[in-house]
Design an enzyme around this catalytic site. Structure first.
Site, PDB file in Angstrom:
ATOM      1  N   MET A 123       1.657   3.141   2.371  1.00  0.00           N
ATOM      2  CA  MET A 123       2.485   3.337   3.553  1.00  0.00           C
ATOM      3  C   MET A 123       3.538   2.258   3.734  1.00  0.00           C
ATOM      4  O   MET A 123       4.350   2.343   4.653  1.00  0.00           O
ATOM      5  CB  MET A 123       1.600   3.395   4.806  1.00  0.00           C
ATOM      6  CG  MET A 123       0.714   4.624   4.866  1.00  0.00           C
ATOM      7  SD  MET A 123       1.642   6.158   4.803  1.00  0.00           S
ATOM      8  CE  MET A 123       2.579   6.032   6.315  1.00  0.00           C
ATOM      9  N   GLY A 172       0.838  -1.189   0.000  1.00  0.00           N
ATOM     10  CA  GLY A 172       0.000   0.000   0.000  1.00  0.00           C
ATOM     11  C   GLY A 172       0.869   1.233   0.000  1.00  0.00           C
ATOM     12  O   GLY A 172       2.100   1.161  -0.124  1.00  0.00           O
ATOM     13  N   ASP A 221      -6.660   3.122  12.600  1.00  0.00           N
ATOM     14  CA  ASP A 221      -6.966   2.618  11.262  1.00  0.00           C
ATOM     15  C   ASP A 221      -7.669   1.266  11.353  1.00  0.00           C
ATOM     16  O   ASP A 221      -7.283   0.299  10.699  1.00  0.00           O
ATOM     17  CB  ASP A 221      -5.689   2.501  10.432  1.00  0.00           C
ATOM     18  CG  ASP A 221      -5.990   2.447   8.927  1.00  0.00           C
ATOM     19  OD1 ASP A 221      -7.081   2.875   8.522  1.00  0.00           O
ATOM     20  OD2 ASP A 221      -5.126   1.975   8.176  1.00  0.00           O
TER      21      ASP A 221
END
Length: 575
Positions: A17, A15, A133
């Site tokens: 990050m 992803g 998250d």
């Protein structure tokens, strides 16, 4: 190979990050997961260094978590100045992939997921960590029935702001809490919203907000739109109670578990069959990112100035001490002298064996003479005074519940934040016993939502607790409502109140109460444990601050004199 130890094998997921690899620990000979942290594109070099430093600090904070529903963090390694987080490798599928390939969960399956995630978040919040998250992609379901919450990679210290000064917001737009999306403080209540949104997706088969479009548009719907309603069913009330726009209106994680436990009649091993762990033909692989992946969103924040060069970020977590793998700068090697200018140094003279032995003997004799002189003087003084040479042996005062005498602890001044559960104010200063372990957790009662900062003695028998009830005096005129609530918390035959009375400083109110708890011994007998709690109530603005110290009743006098009375005078608060 990372850090000369972890051999990367294959990509498990990727992803914006970071990338998660399946890896092998060459030293301990075990499978692990290694997350390679990525710096979002367009980030200035100074902020990139800040993000890397935050990664190391957050890893240190998360490492304290030890819970069956939390992925274990093994290590933080560094390769080419890039941090790599080494975690437990759990053969599993994410809830996001299960929903994508097999559709909504049954009521029992969703309840099992909710119980596991709520338990994991309770452990994290107790350690002062907000996940930030919570979403189906971060919930792992294993074929052996284990359900674990993972990816605390963007978890923040509760004192940090949501957005940096350059307007970067981290999170999954479809699952982000409204107060976080609008730039508010990151508080544990944000995880409650994420849990509710995850359960919504589990029973509906899709996220509560459309994540296929522009992320800013999705965030706008989260902040300004109506909260979507789940279809009627056993979980609807729980989801609705979690997805409240106002953080203080959301139910607690403990209440979530109480409501979900009756809905799960089977073990997760029986609920998640092998068919859920096979990807149907034609579906995308798990290595491909979902539309709900964590994203980096650039926003315009006119009220927050750009960070100037060389200025440190106020959002950076408090420095916990020297970070791992930090190497001191290597000094430049001194130029070698030219051969013709070389200087020859003679080695220092060595002591002869005889000289060394003689020196040691003289030192030993001097020490012996000193001890004899000191001992003789002591004996002479005791004899002249008519006292025995040896003092009588002290008999420690003990009870079946433990010692009655405990040494007075040393106090250390600390400061902290008791306002993150409400997002406003709450700074305090307090002297606390040295060596007592600190815990931070949200607390919700009919008096309101509060933050509890607690310190527990090494033996676990005494505790110091500081709580701030924000806005208390907007609802009530005095401390009486708190005292009434306190009485109702315990059975009438197990609660004994003394006070209240004005405190010596003329600012607050003091009271004392005793509580009795009954337990069953292995032989079937009854054991009653009585504890005493000393309380100091202080009004500051519209808030009520509650400072209390609890100990076994056998240690009542020592705790009052050596702990409570000394600590109460050091409390300073700002509302």
């Amino acid at each position: 190979m990372v850090a000369g130890r972890y051999r990367l094998r294959s990509v498990l997921g990727s992803g914006s990050m970071g990338t998660v690899w399946s890896a092998y620990d060459e030293f301990l000979h075990r499978q692990v997961a290694v997350k390679e942290m990525k710096v979002p594109p367009g980030i200035p070099a100074s902020q990139a260094d800040e993000l890397r430093e935050r990664t190391l600090r957050e890893a240190r904070a998360i490492a304290v978590l030890s819970h069956p529903n939390v992925i274990i963090l093994h290590d933080v390694a560094r390769e080419d100045d890039q941090p790599f987080v080494v975690m437990e490798l759990l053969p599993s599928r994410s809830l996001a992939h299960i929903l994508r390939d097999h559709g909504p969960l049954t009521v029992e399956q969703a309840a099992a997921v909710g119980i596991a995630v709520a338990s994991a978040l309770e452990a994290a919040h107790a350690a002062g960590i907000t996940h930030r998250d919570v979403k189906p992609g971060n919930v792992l379901v294993a074929s052996d029935g284990r359900i674990k919450l993972t990816d605390f990679g963007i978890a923040r210290n509760v004192s940090e702001a949501t957005m940096t000064r350059t307007g970067i917001m981290l999170g999954s737009p479809a699952y982000i809490a409204p107060e976080v999306a609008s730039g508010g403080a990151v508080i544990p209540a944000a995880d409650l919203w994420g849990l509710g949104a995850t359960l919504f997706a589990a029973v509906e088969g899709h996220p509560p907000y459309d994540a296929d479009g522009d992320p800013l548009e999705t965030v706008g719907k989260v902040v300004n739109g109506k909260v979507p309603k789940p279809k009627s069913g056993p979980l609807a009330d729980v989801i609705t109670a979690l997805m409240k726009k106002e953080p203080g209106d959301r139910i607690t994680l403990r209440e979530v578990r109480h409501r979900l436990y009756p809905l799960q009649t089977k073990t997760p091993l029986d609920l998640f069959g092998p068919e859920l762990f096979r990807t149907p033909d034609g579906k995308k692989t798990s290595a491909q990112p979902d539309a709900t992946d964590t994203q980096v969103i650039k926003t315009v924040l006119p009220d927050k100035p750009e960070k100037k060069a060389g200025e440190s970020s106020s959002e950076l977590a408090t420095d916990p001490g020297p970070l791992p793998f930090l190497r001191p700068p290597t000094p430049a090697p001194a130029p070698a002298p030219a051969p013709e200018a070389a200087t020859v140094f003679a080695p220092p003279p060595r002591l002869s064996r005889r000289g060394t032995a003689a020196t040691a003997a003289l030192v030993a004799i001097a020490i012996l003479l000193f001890l004899l002189a000191a001992g003789g003087g002591f004996a002479l003084a005791r004899t002249v005074g008519g006292q025995p040479l040896l003092p009588p042996a002290a008999e420690p005062r003990t009870t079946p519940n433990g010692p009655t005498d405990v040494p007075a602890p040393s106090l250390v001044q600390q400061s902290g934040d008791a306002g993150y559960a409400t997002g406003t104010g709450g700074q305090f200063g307090l002297a606390v016993p040295e060596g007592w372990q600190k815990f931070v957790a949200p607390h919700s009662t009919r008096l309101g939502v509060s933050t509890v900062v607690q310190y527990v003695s090494p033996d676990g028998r005494r505790s110091l607790r500081l709580e701030r009830l924000a806005g208390y005096f907007k609802q009530f005129t005095g401390e009486g409502e708190y005292i009434t609530w306190l009485k109702q918390t315990y059975p009438s035959d197990a609660f004994q109140l003394f006070g209240p009375e004005p405190a010596e400083d003329g600012k607050g109110t003091k009271l004392t109460y005793r509580t009795t708890e009954h337990g069953t011994l292995p032989d079937g007998g009854d054991k009653a444990v009585t504890r005493v709690t000393f309380v100091y109530l202080l009004k500051s603005g519209a808030s009520l601050w509650v400072l209390s110290v609890t100990a076994p009743v056998e240690q009542e006098d020592a705790t009052r004199q050596d702990v409570f009375d000394r600590i109460a005078t050091t409390l300073s608060v700002s509302d």
